[in-house]
Enzyme design. Structure first.
Site, short mmCIF file in Angstrom:
data_model
loop_
_atom_site.label_atom_id
_atom_site.label_comp_id
_atom_site.label_asym_id
_atom_site.label_seq_id
_atom_site.Cartn_x
_atom_site.Cartn_y
_atom_site.Cartn_z
N GLU A 100 0.80 -1.23 0.00
CA GLU A 100 0.00 0.00 0.00
C GLU A 100 0.84 1.28 0.00
O GLU A 100 0.43 2.27 -0.58
CB GLU A 100 -0.94 0.02 1.21
CG GLU A 100 -2.05 -1.01 1.16
CD GLU A 100 -3.10 -0.69 0.10
OE1 GLU A 100 -3.12 0.44 -0.41
OE2 GLU A 100 -3.89 -1.59 -0.23
N SER A 141 -62.93 -0.42 6.32
CA SER A 141 -63.71 0.10 7.44
C SER A 141 -62.90 0.44 8.68
O SER A 141 -63.45 0.95 9.66
CB SER A 141 -64.80 -0.91 7.82
OG SER A 141 -65.78 -0.94 6.80
#
Length: 887
Positions: free
Chosen positions: A234, A519
């Site tokens: 890296e 309802s």
């Protein structure tokens, strides 16, 4: 003609002391004794030069110069043809420098003494031009060209240098401007997890936004071999730079440019150091689209600050614990256990290189999916370690010979439990993240710890019920959703957004608002507002007779296509008749109905309400659970909330306490609840939700199809049940995602009880540990016994019976008849404003639950009747665009 020659270097403050010599010929024509009065002032002597020395030095060693001067109006032509030696210092004590004086030029000049001044000037100019042409044609010409090229090249270099300097200064200015606005970075951010964690009410982790699980490794737990592998692949200059590596950045730039020119991406690489990568993972987004110049500048600035405050090994420790290792895990210690079942110290050379190589592209180097890619990457890491001297070539060769899948744990062992757990909380997590964003946080990068109100026991039970783990008769391919709320504070305890879900973050049906409630809307749209604004008592007369929607020729129907005449409001709710509900909305008016709904968190304008809204509105289970909770707690509405507190990455805790608002009077909440207690009963419209001995209330809803929909008779598109106790409120919806598709309907049979049964199966388990207590009437409500049935009214309130006769006989010895005027606030849509007979009774002969049962019994004496009446919940599906007869 005289030839007066002066050494211009002699003009100074001691001019008077200088000796001037000339020959006799010159003196003869000289007028210096009278004319040059200003000879001490160089500015006046040589006005064209502003006092500067009137000598011109060209490229050649000697150069002729003609000088013409007038003094005090007397013209004297000094046609000087002088040859000054540049190497001579012009002795201040002499008038002339005669070392290189040209007699030939002097004689030529004297021969022309008698010429006119203009002719003399022309001759002098011509001589000068000839001299220049002669010089240009001479042997020095190639040398001059070479010098010209060098001068041009020098100018170009100077321009480039200037431009580069300006660009550099501008870049520095921009960099420091961006750096000044860089976010702060703390040790906790460097060490903390990058993902957001979500916890249940007991503090147990239920989900990570990145689906990660991480074991943090201290510096002492990370072997040098792991650090060396990371540095080798890296950032090989990691131990030499101070956070930003100029050489690496320039190298990456050249490589990127080369890659773009050649069209190859193989050479493309990043210029970020390990420190910069750590900063990015800690405070910035890792998305490529977010990598702006400003972010890169701030990233570099913060990297410099990190390097000043932490050692190289500390930075490596932060990085190794934070990087994405694929498959929803972060940190190399976690990855070591996930992939190989080992700690970092137990890994061999090959496995260490594998973990070091994965972060560059966790997907591309996934050992389960792309082992060939991973092998190439591992070998690159090993080569880098050899080059850095961390391992020998022999060690590298041995590691390269090892398969990358050696010791790899089967992925199936990881996913079985984690996927099941994630799907169980899927809908709830979606709602949590939505709420967190509304609170102003970014759960994708803020590194939050979110503590929710989720009751994991209820969540698991709800998930099991909706996915066929109980006796609910689920229809093949049908969907369902549910939300459970705490009526005391509005917090959501459990939520499931669908059945048989296989992926995360799909459609959350529990919060969708495009399905009609049937309802279940009646208490919210019709009867609640009637009690709240018109003071209707539970025994107020309503009429079930032939009726058309106002302004239309469309008749309102119930399932049986029959009319039951006058009945009490209580019975109309318990058996869910449609016509009384529509008439009640007309009495209340859409303005008041809209006001009532908005107070319950259902944002529907009055202009959006129509007569058909009396038997169905578009809502979600989340909205209904919160709205019915207001009935359960005495009239206070709490907005549905999931989050109890959030701990940010800096360790600060932000608590969120629910704040309720009064949505209705206590009398309205109690009287509505008292009537709804009769619904989940054997003779109510939701017998499937009955739980013996439990004090509960609720309302069912069924949505049918229009006759033009082409569905079979009795087909239903949506079925609902929302029920509650004093401590829990749960709303259930069942239907198809595509209700109009052929075959996607619910037949009128036992399947219509799916939400009722689901509610029952859930509630039986959920109520364990809660008190089972009934609601008590507030002081503003008065109990009235009618023919042995307990009813309730608002104490001292005026109300109108709409000109209809009382359902109960007025001759009963336990009643008293009073005449009252209609309330001043009655809706303009009320059918009558005349006074009527109202029965008032102050005795208390039975409990409210017994009254509900008695009233329900009066309405229907058999379960068959209840089954018949339950179909009266039906409202036409909104997708049909027109109402039809109830199925």
């Amino acid at each position: 003609m005289s030839d007066n020659s002066y050494n211009p270097n002699n003009f100074g403050s001691n001019y008077d002391d200088q000796n001037h010599s000339s020959d006799s010929a010159n003196k003869a024509n000289s007028n210096f004794d009278s004319a040059p009065l200003n000879y001490k002032d160089p500015n006046n002597m040589f006005p064209e030069t502003n006092g500067r020395l009137p000598i011109h030095f060209g490229r050649n060693k000697n150069k002729n110069k003609n000088i013409n001067k007038n003094f005090d109006g007397n013209q004297s032509s000094y046609g000087q043809n002088q040859d000054f030696n540049q190497s001579n210092d012009f002795n201040q004590n002499s008038d002339f420098n005669t070392q290189n004086f040209s007699y030939e030029n002097y004689d030529n000049y004297n021969n022309d003494a008698n010429k006119a001044p203009n002719e003399k000037r022309r001759d002098s100019s011509n001589n000068l031009k000839k001299s220049r042409r002669k010089s240009n044609n001479g042997s020095n010409r190639p040398k001059n060209k070479k010098k010209s090229k060098l001068r041009l090249f020098g100018k170009i270099i100077a321009w480039f240098t200037t431009i580069f300097a300006l660009v550099l200064l501008a870049g520095m200015a921009v960099f420091f401007a961006y750096a000044a606005s860089a976010p702060k970075i703390t040790e906790s951010e460097l060490a903390s997890e990058n993902s957001t964690q979500i916890y249940d009410s007991q503090g147990n982790l239920i989900y990570s936004v990145s689906q990660q699980q991480r074991d943090y490794a201290d510096q002492s737990e990370i072997p040098k071999s792991m650090m060396h592998a990371v540095v080798a692949i890296e950032d090989r200059r990691f131990y030499k730079h101070h956070g930003v590596d100029v050489y690496r950045t320039l190298g990456a730039l050249v490589s990127d440019i080369k890659g773009k020119i050649t069209g190859s991406t193989a050479g493309l690489q990043g210029g970020s150091t390990l420190t910069q990568q750590l900063v990015k993972l800690s405070v910035f987004s890792t998305k490529t689209s977010d990598q702006t110049l400003k972010v890169k500048a701030q990233e570099a600035w913060l990297a410099l600050k990190v390097e000043r405050n932490f050692s190289k090994n500390q930075i490596l420790t932060f990085y190794i614990n934070k990087v994405n290792m694929g498959n929803g895990i972060y940190g190399m210690e976690t990855a070591a256990k996930y992939y190989f079942g080992k700690t970092l110290k137990q890994l061999d050379v090959s496995q260490t290189a594998i973990l070091a190589g994965i972060p560059q592209s966790p997907v591309y180097y996934d050992p389960y999916v792309y082992p060939k890619n991973l092998k190439i990457r591992r070998d690159q890491v090993l080569a880098g370690e050899v080059k850095m001297g961390y391992i020998t070539q022999a060690q590298a060769n041995k590691a390269k010979a090892e398969s990358v899948t050696k010791g790899l744990i089967s992925k199936s062992k990881h996913t079985a439990n984690s996927v099941s757990t994630n799907l169980t909380v899927n809908a709830y997590v979606q709602s949590v993240l939505k709420e967190v964003k509304k609170l102003g946080y970014n759960p994708n990068k803020d590194g939050l710890k979110i503590y929710t109100a989720m009751n994991m026991k209820m969540q698991k039970r709800l998930y099991k019920v909706l996915n066929g783990g109980t006796g609910v008769p689920w229809q093949n391919g049908i969907q369902a959703a549910a939300t459970v709320a705490n009526p005391k504070n509005g917090r959501i305890l459990a939520q499931v957004g669908g059945r048989n879900v296989t992926t995360m973050f799909g459609l959350n049906r529990a919060v969708q608002t495009n399905r009609s409630s049937g309802s279940t809307a009646k208490p919210l749209v019709d009867y609640g507002p009637a009690i709240e604004y018109l003071n209707w008592p539970t025994y107020r007369t309503v009429q079930d007779t032939a009726y058309k929607y106002p302004g239309t020729n469309t008749s309102v129907h119930d399932f049986d296509d029959e009319y039951q005449g006058n009945m009490t409001m209580r019975k109309a709710i318990v058996v869910s008749r449609n016509i009384p509900a529509v008439k009640t909305l007309m009495d209340v008016g859409t303005t008041r109905s809209s006001e009532f709904l908005n107070k319950l968190g259902i944002a529907i304008k009055a202009s959006q309400l129509t007569a058909s809204s009396a038997i169905g509105i578009n809502v979600s289970t989340e909205q209904e659970a919160a709205a019915f909770s207001a009935f359960a707690n005495g009239g206070t509405y709490y907005k549905p909330e999931y989050v109890e507190k959030i701990v940010t990455s800096d360790g600060v805790t932000h608590s969120y306490k629910p704040s309720g608002t009064r949505a209705m009077k206590k009398s309205t909440a109690f009287m509505m609840t008292n009537m709804l207690e009769g619904v989940p009963q054997s003779n109510g419209c939701a017998p499937g939700a009955k739980i013996s001995g439990l004090y509960q209330a609720g309302k069912s809803g069924i949505v049918g199809y229009a006759s033009s929909a082409g569905q079979p008779d009795g087909a239903e598109s949506d079925v609902w049940f929302t029920g509650y106790t004093k401590y829990l409120a749960a709303s259930f919806w069942v239907g198809y995602d595509e209700p109009n598709k052929t075959g996607n309907y619910i037949p009128y049979s036992s399947e219509s009880s799916m939400p009722e049964r689901a509610y029952r199966d859930f509630m039986i388990s959920a109520i364990q540990g809660y008190e089972n207590t009934n609601w008590t009437a507030p002081s503003t409500v008065e109990k009235v016994v009618k023919n042995g049935v307990t009813e309730y009214e608002v104490k001292g309130a005026k109300w109108s019976n709409g000109g209809l006769p009382s359902v109960y006989s007025s001759s009963s010895s336990s009643t008293q008849t009073v005449v009252v005027d209609p309330p001043a606030s009655a809706s303009t849509a009320s059918t009558s404003s005349s006074s009527s007979s109202v029965v008032v009774q102050s005795s208390s002969s039975s409990s409210s639950s017994a009254a509900a049962s008695s009233s329900s019994a009066a309405a229907s004496s058999s379960s068959a009747a209840a089954s018949s009446s339950s179909s009266n919940d039906t409202q036409t599906s909104s997708s049909a665009n027109t109402d039809s007869n109830s199925p």
